[in-house]
Design a protein around this motif. Structure first.
Motif, PDB file in Angstrom:
ATOM      1  N   GLN A   1     -27.743 129.865 -44.257  1.00  0.00           N
ATOM      2  CA  GLN A   1     -28.611 130.753 -43.493  1.00  0.00           C
ATOM      3  C   GLN A   1     -29.372 129.851 -42.523  1.00  0.00           C
ATOM      4  OE1 GLN A   1     -29.853 133.091 -47.402  1.00  0.00           O
ATOM      5  NE2 GLN A   1     -30.563 134.191 -45.601  1.00  0.00           N
ATOM      6  N   LEU A   2     -28.937 129.852 -41.276  1.00  0.00           N
ATOM      7  CA  LEU A   2     -29.442 128.892 -40.300  1.00  0.00           C
ATOM      8  C   LEU A   2     -30.892 129.129 -39.921  1.00  0.00           C
ATOM      9  CD1 LEU A   2     -26.351 128.551 -37.969  1.00  0.00           C
ATOM     10  CD2 LEU A   2     -27.285 126.819 -39.521  1.00  0.00           C
ATOM     11  N   ASP A   3     -31.328 130.384 -39.955  1.00  0.00           N
ATOM     12  CA  ASP A   3     -32.687 130.711 -39.516  1.00  0.00           C
ATOM     13  C   ASP A   3     -33.610 130.744 -40.716  1.00  0.00           C
ATOM     14  OD1 ASP A   3     -30.911 133.068 -37.650  1.00  0.00           O
ATOM     15  OD2 ASP A   3     -31.784 131.228 -36.824  1.00  0.00           O
ATOM     16  N   SER A   4     -34.566 129.831 -40.775  1.00  0.00           N
ATOM     17  CA  SER A   4     -35.496 129.848 -41.897  1.00  0.00           C
ATOM     18  C   SER A   4     -36.576 130.915 -41.705  1.00  0.00           C
ATOM     19  CB  SER A   4     -36.145 128.479 -42.078  1.00  0.00           C
ATOM     20  OG  SER A   4     -36.835 128.111 -40.903  1.00  0.00           O
TER      21      SER A   4
ATOM     22  N   VAL B   1     -40.292 139.085 -35.418  1.00  0.00           N
ATOM     23  CA  VAL B   1     -39.818 140.175 -34.567  1.00  0.00           C
ATOM     24  C   VAL B   1     -40.907 141.250 -34.520  1.00  0.00           C
ATOM     25  CG1 VAL B   1     -38.681 141.323 -36.514  1.00  0.00           C
ATOM     26  CG2 VAL B   1     -37.902 141.768 -34.190  1.00  0.00           C
ATOM     27  N   PHE B   2     -41.013 141.903 -33.386  1.00  0.00           N
ATOM     28  CA  PHE B   2     -42.014 142.957 -33.242  1.00  0.00           C
ATOM     29  C   PHE B   2     -41.534 144.240 -33.910  1.00  0.00           C
ATOM     30  CE2 PHE B   2     -45.377 141.080 -30.945  1.00  0.00           C
ATOM     31  CZ  PHE B   2     -44.822 140.113 -30.112  1.00  0.00           C
ATOM     32  N   GLU B   3     -42.490 144.998 -34.375  1.00  0.00           N
ATOM     33  CA  GLU B   3     -42.201 146.281 -35.016  1.00  0.00           C
ATOM     34  C   GLU B   3     -41.395 147.170 -34.082  1.00  0.00           C
ATOM     35  OE1 GLU B   3     -45.701 148.409 -36.220  1.00  0.00           O
ATOM     36  OE2 GLU B   3     -44.666 149.388 -37.884  1.00  0.00           O
ATOM     37  N   GLU B   4     -40.421 147.880 -34.635  1.00  0.00           N
ATOM     38  CA  GLU B   4     -39.508 148.804 -33.945  1.00  0.00           C
ATOM     39  C   GLU B   4     -38.437 148.079 -33.134  1.00  0.00           C
ATOM     40  OE1 GLU B   4     -41.524 151.879 -31.840  1.00  0.00           O
ATOM     41  OE2 GLU B   4     -42.792 152.441 -33.530  1.00  0.00           O
ATOM     42  N   ALA B   5     -38.425 146.769 -33.114  1.00  0.00           N
ATOM     43  CA  ALA B   5     -37.365 146.017 -32.439  1.00  0.00           C
ATOM     44  C   ALA B   5     -36.195 145.839 -33.404  1.00  0.00           C
ATOM     45  CB  ALA B   5     -37.889 144.666 -31.988  1.00  0.00           C
ATOM     46  N   PRO B   6     -34.996 145.579 -32.869  1.00  0.00           N
ATOM     47  CA  PRO B   6     -33.851 145.301 -33.745  1.00  0.00           C
ATOM     48  C   PRO B   6     -33.906 143.862 -34.257  1.00  0.00           C
ATOM     49  CG  PRO B   6     -33.187 145.163 -31.466  1.00  0.00           C
ATOM     50  CD  PRO B   6     -34.610 145.610 -31.458  1.00  0.00           C
ATOM     51  N   VAL B   7     -33.215 143.615 -35.359  1.00  0.00           N
ATOM     52  CA  VAL B   7     -33.177 142.269 -35.918  1.00  0.00           C
ATOM     53  C   VAL B   7     -31.792 141.976 -36.487  1.00  0.00           C
ATOM     54  CG1 VAL B   7     -33.900 142.882 -38.266  1.00  0.00           C
ATOM     55  CG2 VAL B   7     -34.424 140.608 -37.373  1.00  0.00           C
ATOM     56  N   GLU B   8     -31.399 140.710 -36.406  1.00  0.00           N
ATOM     57  CA  GLU B   8     -30.171 140.244 -37.039  1.00  0.00           C
ATOM     58  C   GLU B   8     -30.482 138.966 -37.801  1.00  0.00           C
ATOM     59  OE1 GLU B   8     -25.820 140.048 -35.498  1.00  0.00           O
ATOM     60  OE2 GLU B   8     -26.711 138.089 -35.024  1.00  0.00           O
ATOM     61  N   LEU B   9     -30.144 138.932 -39.068  1.00  0.00           N
ATOM     62  CA  LEU B   9     -30.312 137.736 -39.889  1.00  0.00           C
ATOM     63  C   LEU B   9     -28.915 137.193 -40.174  1.00  0.00           C
ATOM     64  CD1 LEU B   9     -33.005 138.982 -42.437  1.00  0.00           C
ATOM     65  CD2 LEU B   9     -33.321 138.017 -40.153  1.00  0.00           C
ATOM     66  N   ARG B  10     -28.719 135.913 -39.875  1.00  0.00           N
ATOM     67  CA  ARG B  10     -27.383 135.359 -39.914  1.00  0.00           C
ATOM     68  C   ARG B  10     -27.051 134.707 -41.255  1.00  0.00           C
ATOM     69  NH1 ARG B  10     -27.066 131.443 -34.974  1.00  0.00           N
ATOM     70  NH2 ARG B  10     -29.165 130.898 -35.698  1.00  0.00           N
TER      71      ARG B  10
ATOM     72  N   PHE C   1     -21.452 137.073 -42.506  1.00  0.00           N
ATOM     73  CA  PHE C   1     -21.882 138.341 -43.104  1.00  0.00           C
ATOM     74  C   PHE C   1     -23.320 138.561 -42.640  1.00  0.00           C
ATOM     75  CE2 PHE C   1     -21.377 141.892 -45.684  1.00  0.00           C
ATOM     76  CZ  PHE C   1     -22.307 141.998 -46.715  1.00  0.00           C
ATOM     77  N   HIS C   2     -23.487 138.880 -41.364  1.00  0.00           N
ATOM     78  CA  HIS C   2     -24.814 139.014 -40.778  1.00  0.00           C
ATOM     79  C   HIS C   2     -25.446 140.356 -41.115  1.00  0.00           C
ATOM     80  CE1 HIS C   2     -23.730 135.393 -38.915  1.00  0.00           C
ATOM     81  NE2 HIS C   2     -23.237 135.855 -37.768  1.00  0.00           N
ATOM     82  N   LEU C   3     -26.743 140.325 -41.349  1.00  0.00           N
ATOM     83  CA  LEU C   3     -27.514 141.526 -41.716  1.00  0.00           C
ATOM     84  C   LEU C   3     -28.239 142.041 -40.480  1.00  0.00           C
ATOM     85  CD1 LEU C   3     -28.600 143.244 -44.187  1.00  0.00           C
ATOM     86  CD2 LEU C   3     -30.563 141.682 -44.184  1.00  0.00           C
ATOM     87  N   ARG C   4     -28.226 143.358 -40.291  1.00  0.00           N
ATOM     88  CA  ARG C   4     -28.858 143.951 -39.112  1.00  0.00           C
ATOM     89  C   ARG C   4     -29.678 145.181 -39.482  1.00  0.00           C
ATOM     90  NH1 ARG C   4     -23.291 143.619 -37.272  1.00  0.00           N
ATOM     91  NH2 ARG C   4     -22.981 141.704 -36.092  1.00  0.00           N
ATOM     92  N   LYS C   5     -30.695 145.415 -38.629  1.00  0.00           N
ATOM     93  CA  LYS C   5     -31.440 146.660 -38.717  1.00  0.00           C
ATOM     94  C   LYS C   5     -31.845 147.041 -37.302  1.00  0.00           C
ATOM     95  CE  LYS C   5     -35.064 149.149 -41.157  1.00  0.00           C
ATOM     96  NZ  LYS C   5     -36.078 149.155 -42.260  1.00  0.00           N
ATOM     97  N   PRO C   6     -31.581 148.257 -36.862  1.00  0.00           N
ATOM     98  CA  PRO C   6     -31.835 148.636 -35.471  1.00  0.00           C
ATOM     99  C   PRO C   6     -33.315 148.727 -35.108  1.00  0.00           C
ATOM    100  CG  PRO C   6     -31.002 150.508 -36.718  1.00  0.00           C
ATOM    101  CD  PRO C   6     -30.906 149.326 -37.613  1.00  0.00           C
ATOM    102  N   SER C   7     -34.179 148.981 -36.108  1.00  0.00           N
ATOM    103  CA  SER C   7     -35.600 149.141 -35.811  1.00  0.00           C
ATOM    104  C   SER C   7     -36.392 148.768 -37.073  1.00  0.00           C
ATOM    105  CB  SER C   7     -35.905 150.586 -35.405  1.00  0.00           C
ATOM    106  OG  SER C   7     -37.293 150.764 -35.227  1.00  0.00           O
TER     107      SER C   7
ATOM    108  N   THR D   1     -34.047 133.559 -45.423  1.00  0.00           N
ATOM    109  CA  THR D   1     -34.651 133.732 -44.099  1.00  0.00           C
ATOM    110  C   THR D   1     -35.897 134.590 -44.268  1.00  0.00           C
ATOM    111  OG1 THR D   1     -32.550 133.622 -42.903  1.00  0.00           O
ATOM    112  CG2 THR D   1     -34.386 134.711 -41.783  1.00  0.00           C
ATOM    113  N   ARG D   2     -37.015 134.055 -43.779  1.00  0.00           N
ATOM    114  CA  ARG D   2     -38.265 134.808 -43.880  1.00  0.00           C
ATOM    115  C   ARG D   2     -38.418 135.675 -42.638  1.00  0.00           C
ATOM    116  NH1 ARG D   2     -42.507 134.363 -47.135  1.00  0.00           N
ATOM    117  NH2 ARG D   2     -41.652 132.431 -47.972  1.00  0.00           N
ATOM    118  N   LEU D   3     -38.350 136.979 -42.831  1.00  0.00           N
ATOM    119  CA  LEU D   3     -38.526 137.931 -41.731  1.00  0.00           C
ATOM    120  C   LEU D   3     -39.995 138.329 -41.656  1.00  0.00           C
ATOM    121  CD1 LEU D   3     -37.439 139.860 -39.537  1.00  0.00           C
ATOM    122  CD2 LEU D   3     -37.052 141.544 -41.361  1.00  0.00           C
ATOM    123  N   LYS D   4     -40.594 138.106 -40.498  1.00  0.00           N
ATOM    124  CA  LYS D   4     -41.990 138.503 -40.309  1.00  0.00           C
ATOM    125  C   LYS D   4     -42.039 139.529 -39.191  1.00  0.00           C
ATOM    126  CE  LYS D   4     -46.716 136.843 -39.664  1.00  0.00           C
ATOM    127  NZ  LYS D   4     -47.172 137.709 -40.789  1.00  0.00           N
TER     128      LYS D   4
END
Lengths: 114, 116
Positions: free
Chosen positions: A6-9, A13-22, A74-80, A108-111
């Protein structure tokens, strides 16, 4: 042996924006793939898993992941995203036979920012 | 359905002391796992039980760590003596143990150990 990268530690991302965790993996045999989420001071909770079939997997809380065998990803995504999605996300693999031992990535820590 | 229970949630000890952690898996789950999660790293499997037998303990530091699951239900993980590098969260997980594609691991809240 299997390994997970998992390259991104950290991913802000701002609220309501999309995100991808690799997540990228390495294995000489076929594997199952998993994404787990860990909220502060809690155990790991399964988000989704890829076993076989359709390469696009839908999980809980609006998350989805796409299995790409040629890129071993196997990347993880969420549109918002929502503030409540702030957590640590772990990718894991296990062989499709044997004792189903999991090998986890470093997380990966998602904030999510308001 | 009750989840995986662990106690204590937090423990602070001095180096060279002993400590024990307890785990009660989901009812009916044959397989039980102990993981060590060091800060900034993913969980690492220490030991895997199938009922009361050990399936995999290849990464368990056997000179100081021991684990048992005598009646095939709850389990205890012990560290004796503890070292500074043992500071981590110790996670317990359980699964049905069918070793099939539907065999998902369910995790407890963990025990956070601090060794001073």
């Amino acid at each position: 042996a299997q390994s997970v990268t998992q390259l991104d530690s950290q991913v802000p991302v701002f609220e309501e924006a999309p995100v991808e965790l690799r997540c990228n993996y390495s294995s000489s045999v076929s594997v199952y793939l998993f994404w787990y989420v860990q909220y502060p001071n809690q155990g790991l909770q399964l988000l989704l898993k890829y076993l076989s079939g359709s390469t696009l997997v839908k999980g809980i809380n609006g998350f989805e992941a796409e299995f790409n065998k040629s890129q071993t990803s196997f990347h993880l995504r969420k549109p918002s995203v929502h503030i409540s999605d702030t957590a640590e996300y772990f990718c894991a693999v296990s062989k499709i036979s044997g004792t189903y031992k999991y090998i986890f990535g470093t997380g990966t820590r998602l904030k999510v920012l308001a | 359905e009750a989840g995986v229970a662990q106690s204590p949630r937090y423990k602070i000890i001095e180096k060279r002391q002993s400590v024990a952690f307890w785990c009660n898996p989901i009812s009916g789950h044959a397989t039980l796992y102990w993981y060590q999660q060091i800060l900034g790293q993913g969980p690492k499997l220490l030991i895997q039980f199938q009922n009361n037998g050990v399936v995999d303990d290849s990464q368990l530091p056997k000179d100081r760590f021991s684990a048992e699951r005598l009646k095939g239900v709850d389990s205890t993980l012990k560290i004796q003596p503890a070292k500074l590098e043992d500071s981590a969260v110790y996670l317990c997980a359980s699964s049905t143990g069918t070793f099939s594609s539907t065999d998902t691991q369910y995790f407890g809240p963990g025990t956070r150990l601090t060794v001073l």
